[in-house]
Design an enzyme around this catalytic site. Sequence first.
Site, PDB file in Angstrom:
ATOM      1  N   GLY A  10       0.858  -1.139   0.130  1.00 26.19           N
ATOM      2  CA  GLY A  10       0.082  -0.193   0.213  1.00 26.19           C
ATOM      3  C   GLY A  10       0.931   1.400  -0.104  1.00 26.19           C
ATOM      4  O   GLY A  10       1.829   1.380   0.750  1.00 26.19           O
ATOM      5  N   ALA A  11       0.569   2.092  -0.881  1.00 19.85           N
ATOM      6  CA  ALA A  11       1.378   3.315  -1.206  1.00 19.85           C
ATOM      7  C   ALA A  11       0.452   4.558  -0.948  1.00 19.85           C
ATOM      8  O   ALA A  11       0.656   5.761  -1.546  1.00 19.85           O
ATOM      9  CB  ALA A  11       2.197   3.460  -2.409  1.00 19.85           C
ATOM     10  N   GLY A  12      -0.400   4.563  -0.289  1.00 16.77           N
ATOM     11  CA  GLY A  12      -1.374   5.566   0.090  1.00 16.77           C
ATOM     12  C   GLY A  12      -0.355   6.603   1.361  1.00 16.77           C
ATOM     13  O   GLY A  12       0.628   6.261   1.373  1.00 16.77           O
ATOM     14  N   ALA A  14      -0.352   6.156   4.669  1.00 19.30           N
ATOM     15  CA  ALA A  14       0.235   5.449   5.472  1.00 19.30           C
ATOM     16  C   ALA A  14       1.444   4.476   5.173  1.00 19.30           C
ATOM     17  O   ALA A  14       2.416   4.418   5.707  1.00 19.30           O
ATOM     18  CB  ALA A  14      -0.645   4.409   6.204  1.00 19.30           C
ATOM     19  N   GLY A  15       1.163   4.178   3.897  1.00 19.12           N
ATOM     20  CA  GLY A  15       2.381   3.162   3.421  1.00 19.12           C
ATOM     21  C   GLY A  15       3.342   4.150   2.847  1.00 19.12           C
ATOM     22  O   GLY A  15       4.848   3.680   3.413  1.00 19.12           O
ATOM     23  N   PHE A 113     -13.645  21.932  12.824  1.00 14.69           N
ATOM     24  CA  PHE A 113     -14.326  20.519  12.110  1.00 14.69           C
ATOM     25  C   PHE A 113     -15.069  19.868  13.227  1.00 14.69           C
ATOM     26  O   PHE A 113     -15.029  20.481  14.716  1.00 14.69           O
ATOM     27  CB  PHE A 113     -12.970  19.474  11.942  1.00 14.69           C
ATOM     28  N   GLN A 229     -18.497   4.156   9.638  1.00 16.60           N
ATOM     29  CA  GLN A 229     -18.706   5.510   9.688  1.00 16.60           C
ATOM     30  C   GLN A 229     -19.684   5.979   8.314  1.00 16.60           C
ATOM     31  O   GLN A 229     -19.385   5.904   7.203  1.00 16.60           O
ATOM     32  CB  GLN A 229     -17.846   6.610   9.690  1.00 16.60           C
ATOM     33  N   HIS A 231     -20.879   9.290   6.833  1.00 15.55           N
ATOM     34  CA  HIS A 231     -20.696  10.953   6.784  1.00 15.55           C
ATOM     35  C   HIS A 231     -21.934  11.772   6.475  1.00 15.55           C
ATOM     36  O   HIS A 231     -22.544  11.337   5.719  1.00 15.55           O
ATOM     37  CB  HIS A 231     -19.544  11.247   5.584  1.00 15.55           C
ATOM     38  N   LEU A 241     -18.631  12.931  -1.722  1.00 23.20           N
ATOM     39  CA  LEU A 241     -18.311  13.607  -0.612  1.00 23.20           C
ATOM     40  C   LEU A 241     -18.340  14.996  -0.685  1.00 23.20           C
ATOM     41  O   LEU A 241     -17.589  15.850  -1.563  1.00 23.20           O
ATOM     42  CB  LEU A 241     -17.007  13.229   0.298  1.00 23.20           C
ATOM     43  N   GLU A 244     -16.455  18.102   5.153  1.00 26.31           N
ATOM     44  CA  GLU A 244     -16.999  18.559   6.481  1.00 26.31           C
ATOM     45  C   GLU A 244     -16.327  20.125   6.483  1.00 26.31           C
ATOM     46  O   GLU A 244     -16.560  20.789   7.391  1.00 26.31           O
ATOM     47  CB  GLU A 244     -16.371  17.730   7.505  1.00 26.31           C
ATOM     48  N   ARG A 275     -19.732  13.375  13.667  1.00 27.03           N
ATOM     49  CA  ARG A 275     -20.264  12.631  12.338  1.00 27.03           C
ATOM     50  C   ARG A 275     -21.556  11.821  12.679  1.00 27.03           C
ATOM     51  O   ARG A 275     -22.362  11.847  12.091  1.00 27.03           O
ATOM     52  CB  ARG A 275     -19.376  12.295  11.684  1.00 27.03           C
ATOM     53  N   HIS A 340     -18.743   6.101   4.565  1.00 29.88           N
ATOM     54  CA  HIS A 340     -17.421   7.102   4.522  1.00 29.88           C
ATOM     55  C   HIS A 340     -16.225   6.345   4.779  1.00 29.88           C
ATOM     56  O   HIS A 340     -15.029   6.523   4.231  1.00 29.88           O
ATOM     57  CB  HIS A 340     -17.625   8.121   5.148  1.00 29.88           C
ATOM     58  N   GLU A 364      -5.863   3.000   7.419  1.00 33.32           N
ATOM     59  CA  GLU A 364      -7.377   2.864   7.635  1.00 33.32           C
ATOM     60  C   GLU A 364      -7.470   1.131   7.610  1.00 33.32           C
ATOM     61  O   GLU A 364      -8.502   1.013   8.118  1.00 33.32           O
ATOM     62  CB  GLU A 364      -8.422   3.330   6.432  1.00 33.32           C
ATOM     63  N   ARG A 375     -15.007   8.102  14.249  1.00 37.33           N
ATOM     64  CA  ARG A 375     -13.901   8.855  13.937  1.00 37.33           C
ATOM     65  C   ARG A 375     -14.239  10.532  13.874  1.00 37.33           C
ATOM     66  O   ARG A 375     -15.041  10.969  13.207  1.00 37.33           O
ATOM     67  CB  ARG A 375     -13.074   8.273  12.608  1.00 37.33           C
ATOM     68  N   SER A 380      -8.184  11.118  10.458  1.00 36.86           N
ATOM     69  CA  SER A 380      -7.815   9.722  10.024  1.00 36.86           C
ATOM     70  C   SER A 380      -6.436  10.106   9.191  1.00 36.86           C
ATOM     71  O   SER A 380      -5.505   9.129   9.219  1.00 36.86           O
ATOM     72  CB  SER A 380      -8.561   9.443   8.524  1.00 36.86           C
ATOM     73  N   LEU A 381      -6.042  11.458   8.626  1.00 35.67           N
ATOM     74  CA  LEU A 381      -4.981  11.617   7.874  1.00 35.67           C
ATOM     75  C   LEU A 381      -3.951  11.501   8.938  1.00 35.67           C
ATOM     76  O   LEU A 381      -2.636  11.240   8.786  1.00 35.67           O
ATOM     77  CB  LEU A 381      -4.833  12.874   7.204  1.00 35.67           C
TER      78      LEU A 381
HETATM   79  C1  LIG Z   1     -13.573  11.429  -0.433  1.00 31.20           C
HETATM   80  C2  LIG Z   1     -12.837  11.358   0.963  1.00 31.20           C
HETATM   81  C3  LIG Z   1     -12.353  12.570   1.771  1.00 31.20           C
HETATM   82  C4  LIG Z   1     -11.734  12.229   2.952  1.00 31.20           C
HETATM   83  N1  LIG Z   1     -11.101  13.439   3.629  1.00 31.20           N
HETATM   84  C5  LIG Z   1     -10.433  13.170   4.496  1.00 31.20           C
HETATM   85  C6  LIG Z   1      -9.900  14.577   5.327  1.00 31.20           C
HETATM   86  O1  LIG Z   1      -9.815  15.563   4.873  1.00 31.20           O
HETATM   87  N2  LIG Z   1      -9.108  14.377   6.580  1.00 31.20           N
HETATM   88  C7  LIG Z   1      -8.882  13.047   6.996  1.00 31.20           C
HETATM   89  O2  LIG Z   1      -8.448  13.151   8.026  1.00 31.20           O
HETATM   90  N3  LIG Z   1      -9.320  11.835   6.493  1.00 31.20           N
HETATM   91  C8  LIG Z   1     -10.104  12.085   5.165  1.00 31.20           C
HETATM   92  N4  LIG Z   1     -10.492  10.966   4.932  1.00 31.20           N
HETATM   93  C9  LIG Z   1     -10.222   9.682   5.084  1.00 31.20           C
HETATM   94  C10 LIG Z   1      -8.680   9.430   4.702  1.00 31.20           C
HETATM   95  O3  LIG Z   1      -8.491   9.993   3.171  1.00 31.20           O
HETATM   96  C11 LIG Z   1      -8.374   8.019   4.434  1.00 31.20           C
HETATM   97  O4  LIG Z   1      -8.687   7.348   5.734  1.00 31.20           O
HETATM   98  C12 LIG Z   1      -6.752   7.682   4.313  1.00 31.20           C
HETATM   99  O5  LIG Z   1      -6.386   8.536   3.671  1.00 31.20           O
HETATM  100  C13 LIG Z   1      -6.400   6.298   4.110  1.00 31.20           C
HETATM  101  O6  LIG Z   1      -5.099   6.109   3.865  1.00 31.20           O
HETATM  102  P1  LIG Z   1      -4.173   4.780   3.811  1.00 31.20           P
HETATM  103  O7  LIG Z   1      -2.800   5.237   3.473  1.00 31.20           O
HETATM  104  O8  LIG Z   1      -4.526   4.129   4.957  1.00 31.20           O
HETATM  105  O9  LIG Z   1      -4.883   3.996   2.590  1.00 31.20           O
HETATM  106  P2  LIG Z   1      -5.137   4.451   1.002  1.00 31.20           P
HETATM  107  O10 LIG Z   1      -4.979   5.872   0.671  1.00 31.20           O
HETATM  108  O11 LIG Z   1      -6.391   4.016   0.347  1.00 31.20           O
HETATM  109  O12 LIG Z   1      -3.910   3.600   0.338  1.00 31.20           O
HETATM  110  C14 LIG Z   1      -4.240   2.128   0.139  1.00 31.20           C
HETATM  111  C15 LIG Z   1      -3.035   1.793  -0.885  1.00 31.20           C
HETATM  112  O13 LIG Z   1      -2.841   0.176  -0.664  1.00 31.20           O
HETATM  113  C16 LIG Z   1      -2.890  -0.114  -2.010  1.00 31.20           C
HETATM  114  N5  LIG Z   1      -3.553  -1.539  -2.051  1.00 31.20           N
HETATM  115  C17 LIG Z   1      -4.710  -1.855  -1.573  1.00 31.20           C
HETATM  116  N6  LIG Z   1      -5.209  -3.111  -1.934  1.00 31.20           N
HETATM  117  C18 LIG Z   1      -3.849  -3.617  -2.359  1.00 31.20           C
HETATM  118  C19 LIG Z   1      -3.441  -5.044  -3.001  1.00 31.20           C
HETATM  119  N7  LIG Z   1      -4.264  -6.065  -2.865  1.00 31.20           N
HETATM  120  N8  LIG Z   1      -2.222  -4.955  -3.676  1.00 31.20           N
HETATM  121  C20 LIG Z   1      -1.485  -3.808  -3.747  1.00 31.20           C
HETATM  122  N9  LIG Z   1      -1.831  -2.740  -3.363  1.00 31.20           N
HETATM  123  C21 LIG Z   1      -2.860  -2.587  -2.476  1.00 31.20           C
HETATM  124  C22 LIG Z   1      -3.583   0.975  -2.934  1.00 31.20           C
HETATM  125  O14 LIG Z   1      -3.136   1.081  -4.184  1.00 31.20           O
HETATM  126  C23 LIG Z   1      -3.085   2.209  -2.210  1.00 31.20           C
HETATM  127  O15 LIG Z   1      -1.801   2.490  -2.544  1.00 31.20           O
HETATM  128  C24 LIG Z   1     -11.336  11.006   3.299  1.00 31.20           C
HETATM  129  C25 LIG Z   1     -11.797   9.980   2.787  1.00 31.20           C
HETATM  130  C26 LIG Z   1     -12.293  10.153   1.788  1.00 31.20           C
HETATM  131  C27 LIG Z   1     -13.160   8.979   0.765  1.00 31.20           C
END
Ligand SMILES: Cc1cc2nc3c(=O)[nH]c(=O)nc-3n(C[C@H](O)[C@H](O)[C@H](O)COP(=O)(O)OP(=O)(O)OC[C@H]3O[C@@H](n4cnc5c(N)ncnc54)[C@H](O)[C@@H]3O)c2cc1C
Length: 562
Positions: A10-12, A14-15, A113, A229, A231, A241, A244, A275, A340, A364, A375, A380-381
């Site tokens: 995962g490269a969001g 957290a990753g 918020f 949750q 939203h 979305l 907020e 929320r 959400h 997440e 939450r 979450s960020l």
């Molecule tokens: C529209 C929206 C707005 C939001 N706004 C806010 C905000 O303003 N503030 C806040 O705190 N939170 C917000 N949130 C929540 C927050 O964005 C998320 O909870 C958070 O970004 C999740 O980050 P993450 O790194 O855990 O996962 P993600 O960013 O979802 O990354 C997951 C990663 O895992 C990889 N992956 C998944 N499955 C596999 C697999 N099988 N093999 C290889 N790779 C895989 C994906 O490619 C991706 O790179 C929002 C959420 C949404 C939907």
Amino acid sequence: MPSHDVLIIGAGLAGQRAALSAAEAGASVAIVSKVHPVRSHSVAAAGGINAALNPEDTWESHAFDTVKGSDYLGDQDAIEIMCREAPDQILYLEHLGVTFHRNDTGHLGTRAFGGASAARTYYVADITGHAILHVLYEQLMKRSEQIDRYEEWFTTDLLQDEEGRCTGAICRNLRDGALEVFNAKTTILASGGAGQVYKPTTNGLIVTGDGIAQAYRIGAKLMDMEMVQYHPTTLAGNGLLITEGARGEGAWLLNAEGDRFMEKYAPNKFELASRDVVSRAEQTEINEGRGFSDGTVALDITKVPRRRTLEALREIVNIGRDFAGVDITLEPIHILPGMHYIMGGIKTDSDGETTVPYLYAAGEVACVSVHGGNRLGANSLLDTLVFGRRSGAHAAARALQMPMPSTNSSRVAETGKHITAIMNRPQGGRRIGAIKNELGETMNEYVAVFRDEAGLTKAHEIVRRLKEEATVAAIDDRGSVFNQDVIAAIELGYMLDVAETIVVGALERKECRGAQWRIDYPGRRDDEWLKHIDISMNGADVPLVSFSPVTITRWEPEERTY
Ligand SMILES: Cc1cc2nc3c(=O)[nH]c(=O)nc-3n(C[C@H](O)[C@H](O)[C@H](O)COP(=O)(O)OP(=O)(O)OC[C@H]3O[C@@H](n4cnc5c(N)ncnc54)[C@H](O)[C@@H]3O)c2cc1C
């Protein structure tokens, strides 16, 4: 066979944060993502990130708001860590180049918020996630000698040795379908949430609960899975979305009679209650006939000065215009509560360690639990960054003291056979998309803002049937290049596993707390239910329920009002 000290799936946010911290600790790192990293779902995060950085604010106040927001289910030791470390994360990002909003005096500016007793949300207009993700990705590229990026690789399974320790994962290169063992001393799941289990959802198509199901399948405990949750402000039909941040900037909620109904439900905080509280208030107005005929209430953003909306909320100006045909600077927009975020996930400690040795989780996908029953927006960020960093550092420190495991590559053959079997399924069964739609609509009907035994039991029966149907659902594409059909079939299996654990958790918890509102069991019942529900697989394909205590450090449960 790629071999690394630390494998990150995962490269969001957290990753990426975990990868940087593991590399800083001296580990060799692989980071795998099924999409290009900057398309990870964190890119959608809009409103901002919380921290008590302002000299008049305190981490204790942030922590108390988080505990109260969680309806006292959050673990207070972990919440304290998150809120203490928050200011450093904002400064770290700012120093890397994230262009956080600055106020008229040139200082970092905040917005209000929900559920917060101070305006402590730092933001970049309404593209905060986008801004942070791109800056972290620059750092990954800068560290390319230590961090190998596997972009558009899909993890199918986690690997374990004979003692049950995680030794890496099997991944499929989406470009050509090749399967590969990724050998690792420690593995961090950072694969995001499970929004697609519901329909509609604010979450993108890629958010399919892969990591939660993969960990569950190898015996890891999940926790708080019933806490999903809704939203308060999503567009009817498509679930998009409306951040907020709009209410933080001063927007009002109105019912069809023009009443600012939140006065009744949260007389002190109005639209900026937690929320869960706002979503229940809206759903009550709708259910009792004071909503609009399309099953919505209205969000009036015209209360925010137009210039400010155009500057600080420009993405939702575009969403209103393009998806609802509404100029939000001139007229209210119809909204309703929508799925959400999942507060539950893989049970971890505050260093990201799961119940499976050498397997970590952050973001997440994980449940530390800092969000408990609900939450707070913009926490979450923060969770992704604080616990991403901590997991990366801990996994690296451990890995640097271990020998590289030797993984038996025969598991690749098994996964290959499974994928071939999917491709060779005879045509005729239900389509993957049809099963997925029924799953999402079922969850949105029975496992939503209000729940009861009859609806949850029905949802469970449907999920069990869909699990059967999914095993024979045929696909069209039998090729190896970017075969998204095969991926969709595998993801459907993950979503069904996650859905079942959500429903089982919701059936189990017989009270009202946070997002779990059982109309057949009114009231919060601390004497019996101030505890986490843990769920694991018992080898018989049926989720096994157990319980664990909530950690309370200084805030005893109180009545929760806003
Ligand atoms: C529209 C929206 C707005 C939001 N706004 C806010 C905000 O303003 N503030 C806040 O705190 N939170 C917000 N949130 C929540 C927050 O964005 C998320 O909870 C958070 O970004 C999740 O980050 P993450 O790194 O855990 O996962 P993600 O960013 O979802 O990354 C997951 C990663 O895992 C990889 N992956 C998944 N499955 C596999 C697999 N099988 N093999 C290889 N790779 C895989 C994906 O490619 C991706 O790179 C929002 C959420 C949404 C939907």
